[in-house]
Design a protein around this motif. Structure first.
Motif, PDB file in Angstrom:
ATOM      1  N   LEU A 170     -24.989  48.931 -16.873  1.00  0.00           N
ATOM      2  CA  LEU A 170     -25.016  50.172 -16.098  1.00  0.00           C
ATOM      3  C   LEU A 170     -25.196  49.898 -14.608  1.00  0.00           C
ATOM      4  CD1 LEU A 170     -27.156  52.373 -18.507  1.00  0.00           C
ATOM      5  CD2 LEU A 170     -24.760  52.740 -17.913  1.00  0.00           C
ATOM      6  N   TRP A 175     -18.722  54.460 -17.688  1.00  0.00           N
ATOM      7  CA  TRP A 175     -20.148  54.386 -17.374  1.00  0.00           C
ATOM      8  C   TRP A 175     -20.874  55.563 -18.012  1.00  0.00           C
ATOM      9  CZ3 TRP A 175     -24.103  56.956 -14.941  1.00  0.00           C
ATOM     10  CH2 TRP A 175     -25.180  56.187 -14.518  1.00  0.00           C
ATOM     11  N   TRP A 227     -23.866  55.476 -20.743  1.00  0.00           N
ATOM     12  CA  TRP A 227     -25.116  56.200 -20.467  1.00  0.00           C
ATOM     13  C   TRP A 227     -25.472  57.119 -21.638  1.00  0.00           C
ATOM     14  CZ3 TRP A 227     -29.000  55.848 -17.160  1.00  0.00           C
ATOM     15  CH2 TRP A 227     -29.881  56.915 -17.075  1.00  0.00           C
TER      16      TRP A 227
END
Length: 171
Positions: free
Chosen positions: A99, A142, A146
């Motif tokens: 991340l 991303w 997440w």
């Protein structure tokens, strides 16, 4: 009647989100490995020539080594993504380097987009738009990672006593 109930429960894709993120991590790791081989085979010379035409100075060997190091780091964080997506809650820590690394890459893509689109030539504008597109694609990836990381942190809470309507009545 039983058929209609079953169709409502079926998802569009029978794969879990965690499995999808692991497949994405594997694909990115393979692509990063291929890019590393291509970088040492030909891409470093191409970058050196392009840098010379743009900035009229030679690129340092340290900068090229730094680029190769970033590619190796991308391979490592993609492997951590595969490992982090496969386990329980304690393995969510392994998703953090991915991340952070790809988040910094997204910011770098946006800054590169701003730089190239501020230049006059059409070629630079196209490069800026490609950087924006790459940043958008990685922002979607991303977000998926997440979500997987956030789902792993969900902890089931046990209720000690059940609330009832009698508890809220006045005497």
């Amino acid at each position: 009647m039983g058929e209609s109930d079953k169709s409502e429960e079926d998802a569009c894709c029978p794969m879990k989100l965690k499995s999808g993120v692991q497949i994405i991590g594997g694909g990115l790791a393979v692509m990063s490995g291929v890019i590393l081989v291509v970088f040492f085979a030909k891409l470093d010379e191409l970058i050196s020539r392009r840098y010379l035409t743009m900035f009229e100075s030679e690129i340092s060997r340290g900068t090229l080594t730094w680029m190769a190091g970033c590619i190796v780091l991308a391979i490592m964080v993609n492997i951590l993504l595969i490992l982090g997506g496969s386990g329980r809650r304690w393995r969510r820590v392994l998703l953090l380097p991915w991340l952070l690394f790809y988040g910094a890459g997204i910011v770098f893509c946006l800054v590169t987009h701003l730089y190239f689109t501020s230049l006059c030539w059409r070629e630079e504008k196209i490069i800026g738009m490609v950087c924006l597109g790459v940043g958008f694609v990685f922002l979607v990836l991303w977000s998926l990672v997440w979500i997987v990381s956030a789902e792993m942190t969900d902890k089931t809470k046990t209720i000690i006593s059940r609330p009832s309507n009698l508890g809220f009545q006045r005497h």
